[in-house]
Scaffold this active site. Structure first.
Site, PDB file in Angstrom:
ATOM      1  N   ASP A   1       0.847  -1.204   0.000  1.00 26.55           N
ATOM      2  CA  ASP A   1       0.000   0.000   0.000  1.00 26.55           C
ATOM      3  C   ASP A   1       0.882   1.253   0.000  1.00 26.55           C
ATOM      4  O   ASP A   1       2.084   1.162  -0.188  1.00 26.55           O
ATOM      5  CB  ASP A   1      -0.912  -0.022   1.236  1.00 26.55           C
ATOM      6  CG  ASP A   1      -0.086  -0.137   2.530  1.00 26.55           C
ATOM      7  OD1 ASP A   1       1.160  -0.242   2.429  1.00 26.55           O
ATOM      8  OD2 ASP A   1      -0.675  -0.120   3.619  1.00 26.55           O
TER       9      ASP A   1
ATOM     10  N   HIS B   1       0.834  -9.219  -3.751  1.00 27.91           N
ATOM     11  CA  HIS B   1      -0.148  -8.209  -3.348  1.00 27.91           C
ATOM     12  C   HIS B   1       0.575  -6.871  -3.160  1.00 27.91           C
ATOM     13  O   HIS B   1       1.026  -6.529  -2.063  1.00 27.91           O
ATOM     14  CB  HIS B   1      -0.828  -8.648  -2.038  1.00 27.91           C
ATOM     15  CG  HIS B   1      -1.863  -7.692  -1.535  1.00 27.91           C
ATOM     16  ND1 HIS B   1      -3.211  -7.860  -1.777  1.00 27.91           N
ATOM     17  CD2 HIS B   1      -1.752  -6.553  -0.805  1.00 27.91           C
ATOM     18  CE1 HIS B   1      -3.886  -6.865  -1.213  1.00 27.91           C
ATOM     19  NE2 HIS B   1      -3.017  -6.057  -0.621  1.00 27.91           N
TER      20      HIS B   1
ATOM     21  N   ASP C   1      -0.376 -18.529  -4.165  1.00 30.41           N
ATOM     22  CA  ASP C   1       0.117 -17.333  -4.849  1.00 30.41           C
ATOM     23  C   ASP C   1      -1.032 -16.583  -5.515  1.00 30.41           C
ATOM     24  O   ASP C   1      -1.237 -16.690  -6.718  1.00 30.41           O
ATOM     25  CB  ASP C   1       1.188 -17.739  -5.870  1.00 30.41           C
ATOM     26  CG  ASP C   1       1.801 -16.523  -6.563  1.00 30.41           C
ATOM     27  OD1 ASP C   1       1.568 -15.393  -6.100  1.00 30.41           O
ATOM     28  OD2 ASP C   1       2.504 -16.720  -7.569  1.00 30.41           O
TER      29      ASP C   1
ATOM     30  N   GLU D   1       1.773 -10.467   0.428  1.00 28.27           N
ATOM     31  CA  GLU D   1       2.184  -9.064   0.529  1.00 28.27           C
ATOM     32  C   GLU D   1       3.617  -8.972   1.062  1.00 28.27           C
ATOM     33  O   GLU D   1       3.952  -9.587   2.065  1.00 28.27           O
ATOM     34  CB  GLU D   1       1.230  -8.291   1.463  1.00 28.27           C
ATOM     35  CG  GLU D   1       1.524  -6.800   1.491  1.00 28.27           C
ATOM     36  CD  GLU D   1       0.439  -5.979   2.189  1.00 28.27           C
ATOM     37  OE1 GLU D   1      -0.358  -6.566   2.941  1.00 28.27           O
ATOM     38  OE2 GLU D   1       0.416  -4.753   1.963  1.00 28.27           O
TER      39      GLU D   1
END
Ligand SMILES: *[C@@H]1O[C@H](CO)[C@@H](O)[C@H](O)[C@H]1NC(C)=O
Length: 520
Positions: A78, A411, A463, A472
């Protein structure tokens, strides 16, 4: 003459290949893991940026609050700049550089390591805008996670949050003090004025953390859902311990001794070392002070610290009378369901360091079940690194971009969307989910060096981009690996005896050619 020289060269080449087939290429692993920090950079990217799919971003961070908060690192997949894991990552990178700088020089990576540290510390200098003010976060977890977009397209609020005497945060300020003190030691041989500057910030931040006590999530509630700290006493001890190492000022040692019981330093026996829990790190650093013979009148308390350091090491090494840390059937330390691998990585780093401290003191680790030689402890640390690099039931590397098989649906917003230099149109907040997040195809950008969350307690790994618990990558997971891989590289007999390191400057580290292939 020519002939024998050629035969010798061939021999060395063959030996190198044999060696590579027996073990992992830790040099490549060091190189890759440092690229991850470049991919996570926020702000204006420098001319020597190697991760080319990234562009400038977050150039107005802090603007609304009238403070310059441009720079620093995005936390994981993020775009929030979370202070606590960022500071912890800088502490870990610095600790690696302090212990294993020689090996980092040997693989031509010291300049990159210092740059990775400095990208964090330069930001902390800005964020620590007054002695008793520390900006602790930019971006809001909820609104950020609502979008799937590239950092360069960011449309989410870049709210900045601060700590001050009315809004204290001893855990966050303490960890940032520790990061600055550790970085001051790492920088000292290369730039003493920068080192001095970092130390000034470290001392002020520690004072602020200690004087105004509180949990940072009470002052920055927006962090609570993501990085709830379980307490701040460990960070206060941690900061003081690093300041003692950086300054040799006995008042910091007095602090950790005076507060040993009240802050849990000699009370807590733990099996986890992480962005949240620093006790084991404190206990091992103080064991070194004791074993170096620098305990003086504090020796008795330092011995209590070492007893708890031993508990941690014995529990990880499965020699603790049944009170051991869990291992997966494949041999990976297992502490948490969500992003477990970062805990295995940090434990492995810590054990490698402790093994070195014990070795230097010609001591052994005394466990309830056995006496453990430092070398055995190191081999356990190596087993964790090797699991991460591919010696595991899935035969895959959990470092992205390392080896033949690694996660390809990571991710990570930036990695999963085509680069702004390829796809010039803006990818909007929700559009990213439809067009990129839910695509079954592999990510268009390989986020080299990121350590993903990794497998579950049965070594199973899926995955899938939506499986953020496993796919992540994080700063705090990758940071300790830089030091650990460097250490493991130096154990490799073909590389052990490198030339004396020369001084490195960030950006201008002299690159030697790969020794074996070019120099013989
Ligand atoms: C050393 O650090 C100082 C202070 O941050 C900086 O101004 C200077 O450019 C640095 N020197 C080198 C050679 O990087």
């Amino acid at each position: 003459m020519m002939n024998s020289r050629r035969i010798f060269t061939t021999l060395i080449l063959v030996l190198t290949i044999i060696d590579a087939s027996l073990g992992f290429d830790y040099k490549e692993a060091v190189d890759k893991s440092l690229l991850f920090f470049e991919a996570q950079r926020s702000g204006k990217l420098p001319w020597n940026q190697r991760v080319k799919w990234r562009g400038d971003s977050g150039l107005y961070d802090g603007y609304q609050q009238k403070v310059n908060l441009v720079g620093g690192y995005y936390d994981a997949g993020d775009h929030v700049k979370f202070g606590l894991p960022m500071a912890y990552s800088v502490t870990m990178l610095s600790w690696g550089a302090i212990e294993y700088g020689r090996s980092m020089m040997d693989v031509n990576q010291m300049g990159h390591v210092l740059n990775a540290i400095k990208w964090g510390t330069d930001y902390f200098i800005k964020a620590h805008s007054q002695p008793n003010v520390l900006w602790g976060q930019v971006g809001d977890g909820d609104s950020d996670h609502y979008c799937w977009e590239r950092a360069e397209d960011m449309s989410t609020p870049r709210t900045a949050y601060k700590l001050d005497p009315e809004h204290p945060g001893s855990d966050l300020a303490g960890e940032t003090a520790a990061a600055m003190a550790a970085a001051a030691i790492a920088f000292r041989p290369y730039n003493s004025s920068y080192s001095d500057l970092l130390l000034v910030h470290a001392k002020q931040l520690f004072w602020f953390a200690d004087r105004f006590r509180g949990l940072f999530t009470n002052s920055i509630p927006s962090a609570k859902e993501f990085y709830t700290s379980s307490g701040y006493s460990d960070e206060l001890l941690w900061a003081a311990t690093w300041l003692h190492r950086a300054t040799k000022d006995a008042s910091y040692l007095k602090y950790v001794v005076d507060n040993a019981a009240s802050m849990g330093g000699t009370g807590w026996a733990v099996k986890e070392f992480s962005w949240d829990n620093k006790y084991a790190g404190v206990q091992i650093l103080l064991s070194k002070v004791l074993m170096d013979g620098d305990g003086g009148s504090y020796t008795a308390t330092l011995k209590q610290y070492q007893a708890k350091a031993n508990y941690f090491a014995c529990a990880c090494h499965q020699k603790n009378e049944g009170y051991n840390a869990l291992l997966t059937p494949g041999g990976l330390l297992y502490l948490h369901e969500w992003n477990n691998m970062q805990y295995a990585a940090s434990a492995a780093f810590l054990l490698a360091v402790y093994s070195d401290y014990l070795s230097a003191a010609k001591s052994v680790l005394k466990c309830p079940d056995a006496n453990v030689q430092p070398q055995e402890l190191l081999l356990f640390a190596k087993s964790q690194a090797d699991y991460i690099l591919g010696k595991n039931p899935k035969s895959m590397s959990y470092i992205v971009g390392y080896g033949q098989t690694y996660p390809i649906h990571v991710h990570h917003r930036g990695a999963s969307i085509a680069s702004i230099f390829v796809l010039h149109l803006v990818v909007g907040c929700v559009q990213g989910f439809d067009a990129w997040y839910r695509r079954p195809q592999a990510n268009p950008n390989i986020i080299h060096g990121g350590l993903v969350g990794g497998p579950d307690k049965n070594d199973k790994f899926d995955d899938d981009r939506s499986n953020y618990e496993q796919t992540e990558p994080t700063m705090s997971g990758t940071a300790p690996l830089v030091g650990l891989f460097s250490k493991l590289h130096s154990m490799n007999p073909n590389h052990a005896a490198g030339p004396t390191p020369t001084k490195a400057q960030p950006n201008t580290c002299k690159f030697r050619q790969t020794k074996v292939l070019y120099f013989y």
